[in-house]
Design a protein around this motif. Structure first.
Motif, short mmCIF file in Angstrom:
data_model
loop_
_atom_site.label_atom_id
_atom_site.label_comp_id
_atom_site.label_asym_id
_atom_site.label_seq_id
_atom_site.Cartn_x
_atom_site.Cartn_y
_atom_site.Cartn_z
N UNK A 90 0.81 -1.23 0.00
CA UNK A 90 0.00 0.00 0.00
C UNK A 90 0.84 1.27 0.00
N UNK A 91 2.14 1.15 0.22
CA UNK A 91 3.01 2.34 0.25
C UNK A 91 2.98 3.04 -1.09
N UNK A 92 2.85 4.37 -1.05
CA UNK A 92 2.74 5.17 -2.27
C UNK A 92 4.10 5.74 -2.68
N UNK B 253 10.26 0.52 -6.83
CA UNK B 253 10.20 -0.56 -7.82
C UNK B 253 9.34 -1.69 -7.27
N UNK B 254 8.52 -2.28 -8.12
CA UNK B 254 7.56 -3.29 -7.67
C UNK B 254 7.65 -4.55 -8.53
N UNK B 255 7.20 -5.67 -7.94
CA UNK B 255 7.17 -6.91 -8.71
C UNK B 255 5.87 -6.99 -9.51
N UNK C 50 6.43 -4.09 -3.20
CA UNK C 50 7.76 -3.48 -3.27
C UNK C 50 8.82 -4.55 -3.49
N UNK C 51 9.65 -4.35 -4.50
CA UNK C 51 10.60 -5.39 -4.90
C UNK C 51 11.95 -5.27 -4.20
#
Length: 554
Positions: A183-185, A193-195, A200-201
């Motif tokens: 949920x972090x913006x 960076x996200x998977x 969050x990756x």
């Protein structure tokens, strides 16, 4: 004594070389320096008094003028003015050498092995910190992940900055401690960076690094002092006698003052205050600090950031990245905010230096300088654009009308050539790393490295400037070689023009009479030997203010 004899003796005295006040003669050298016009001069000896240059010239002539001065035999070695790095990070260099150092790692596996070894060697460290990673060198085609870090350290948080300082790599423990969740913006000027599932990756770009940074323990006073000692020693060993430290806080400022007071600085530091906030207000209480401690410390500039870096695709571009069409990078502040910060600094008499990598960021910076100049005097403060890395060709002439210095780092070109054209395409390369475009229009180009992003060794910078090749001679003939500098132009960038960018060309940058005797002895003649040998130059001795601060050991 009759009149004719007295006149004869007076005539002989007039012909005899005058013995000058001097306490040191560096004799038997192959000396080079620029003069105040940038013209190369040669000499065989250097005469010094109280840390300043008395004269350069012929061995025999200066020996006659030296009186009882101490004589140093240069053994025919090449002598150059001390080199000045116009953009480095002094404490960060020391921290990099004393933490998990991933600079130069060639693969993800090698980097992970270094992190694992460092953690094993520091079992009491609450956090494992360090940096220097570069996924482009690893040829990953992506950023590394938290899960990959977890495989080597999972019992404590790990936080590792990218080589350019514009991204951080965290393990799961670090993200949990910082409260990072799906949920972090993304914060303004930053990107998580996200998977594929949106989690969050593990990599946080630019402004998103602030989600982790506050959780990292602040270095102790002892750790700061050790870092400064480490950095100063390395700088002396590679021939740096001065640096523009591109972004200090109040704690750094106080440490530098302490070292200056104790005569412990072995390089001259021209410090830029990071931002115009609370630290600036405290440091500026009595106005700019100029020439403190025999010119070892000056604090008369402010450092601002317009965007991120090219390698992490955080540099702000006018058009999308060629290899990431949905991304134009990140601007760190709105134009009105940047203009206001420039105006505040100029109004207090501080030079402004703004980090700008992408062509959009450079345009925003130019626009903000133009807007600030309408409200404040300050065009004569020698304001700077740090990096000026990718500039729209139509914007390059604006550096002249706005009287801006281009503070550029030659090794960035040779480090970035493996990915720069992939990032921005061929057409935009016309304004990228465009040293000759700036020089030919009369813009001052101040040479630096951005250490520890790059090596602090200025001979790497000189080599990159004149060859635009890597240390293996690739690509043959250089990368976009039309932007090469001559060796004299490159030397000027790291001496006279780096000094000019610090308002110090009257006291530093050349070995002219009256200037500080900051000089180095090196192992070969860079003006006669093949350019391919330049990067491997070894410094034999480093002198600052007529005092030796480094000697090479066999």
């Amino acid at each position: 004594m009759n009149r004719s004899l007295r006149l004869s003796l007076l005539g002989l005295l007039a012909l005899a070389p005058a013995v000058q006040a001097a306490d040191l003669l560096v004799n038997n050298v192959n000396g080079y320096t620029l003069d105040s016009h940038g013209k190369l001069q040669q000499f065989q000896a250097l005469l010094i008094d109280q840390g300043k240059v008395v004269a350069t010239g012929n061995r025999a002539d200066l020996a006659k003028r030296a009186g009882n001065a101490k004589i140093i035999d240069g053994h025919g070695h090449t002598l150059l003015p001390g080199l000045i790095d116009a953009h480095g990070h002094v404490l960060e260099l020391g921290y990099a050498r004393n933490r998990a150092d991933l600079i130069g790692t060639q693969s993800l596996d090698e980097a992970l092995a270094k992190v694992k070894a460092y953690a094993a060697a520091h079992p009491d460290a609450k956090w494992i910190t360090g940096g220097g990673w570069n996924q482009e060198i690893w040829k990953l085609g992506r950023f590394p992940t938290a899960k990959e870090l977890d495989a080597v350290v999972s019992d404590r948080p790990v936080w590792l900055s990218r080589v350019d300082g514009h991204a951080g790599w965290a393990n799961t423990a670090a993200m949990k401690l910082a409260g990072i969740t799906k949920a972090s913006q993304d914060p303004p000027g930053g990107r998580i960076e996200r998977d594929a599932d949106g989690n969050p990756a593990g990599v946080f770009v630019d402004g998103a690094m602030a989600l982790i940074d506050p959780k990292v323990p602040v270095p102790t006073a002892q750790q700061k002092a050790v870092a400064l000692d480490t950095a100063l020693a390395e700088m002396a060993s590679v021939g740096l006698t001065g640096v523009s430290d591109a972004g200090i806080d109040l704690a750094n400022y106080r440490l530098y003052r302490q070292y200056a007071d104790a005569h412990k600085l072995t390089a001259r530091i021209y410090a830029m205050i990071l931002g115009t906030g609370d630290d600036f207000d405290v440091i500026n209480k009595n106005g700019p600090l100029i020439g403190y401690g025999d010119d070892f410390l000056t604090v008369r500039a402010v450092k601002l950031f317009a965007d991120g870096a090219l390698g992490s695709r955080g540099a702000a571009m006018l058009q999308p990245y060629s290899d990431d069409p949905g991304n134009r990078g990140l601007l760190f502040m709105k134009p009105d905010e940047m203009t206001a910060k420039i105006g505040k600094a100029l109004g207090k008499g501080y030079q402004v230096a703004i980090h700008a990598i992408g062509d959009r960021a450079n345009r925003e910076v130019l626009d903000s300088y133009a807007a600030a100049y309408k409200l404040h005097d300050g065009k004569d403060l020698r304001n700077r654009v740090e990096h000026a890395q990718i500039v729209s060709p139509q914007d390059i002439p604006r550096f002249v009308s706005l009287r801006l210095i281009a503070s550029m780092q030659p090794t960035h070109a040779t480090s970035d050539m493996n990915m720069a054209e992939d990032r921005i395409g061929h057409d935009r390369m016309q304004g990228a790393y465009a040293w000759q475009r700036f020089l030919k229009q009369g813009t001052v180009v101040a040479g630096g490295s951005d250490f520890p992003v790059e090596s602090p060794n200025p001979f790497y910078g000189l080599y990159s400037a004149i060859t635009r090749e890597d240390h293996h001679g690739q690509p043959p003939g250089g990368w976009y070689p039309e932007q090469d500098m001559t060796l004299v132009e490159a030397l000027r960038a790291f001496t006279l023009d780096a000094a000019y960018a610090e308002h110090a060309e009257k006291t530093l940058g050349t070995l002219e009479p009256g200037k500080w005797a900051d000089f180095i002895l090196i192992d070969h003649d860079i003006f006669k030997d093949a350019p391919a040998t330049l990067w491997n130059t070894k410094v034999l001795q480093t002198w600052v203010g007529g005092k030796q601060v480094y000697t090479a050991h066999d």
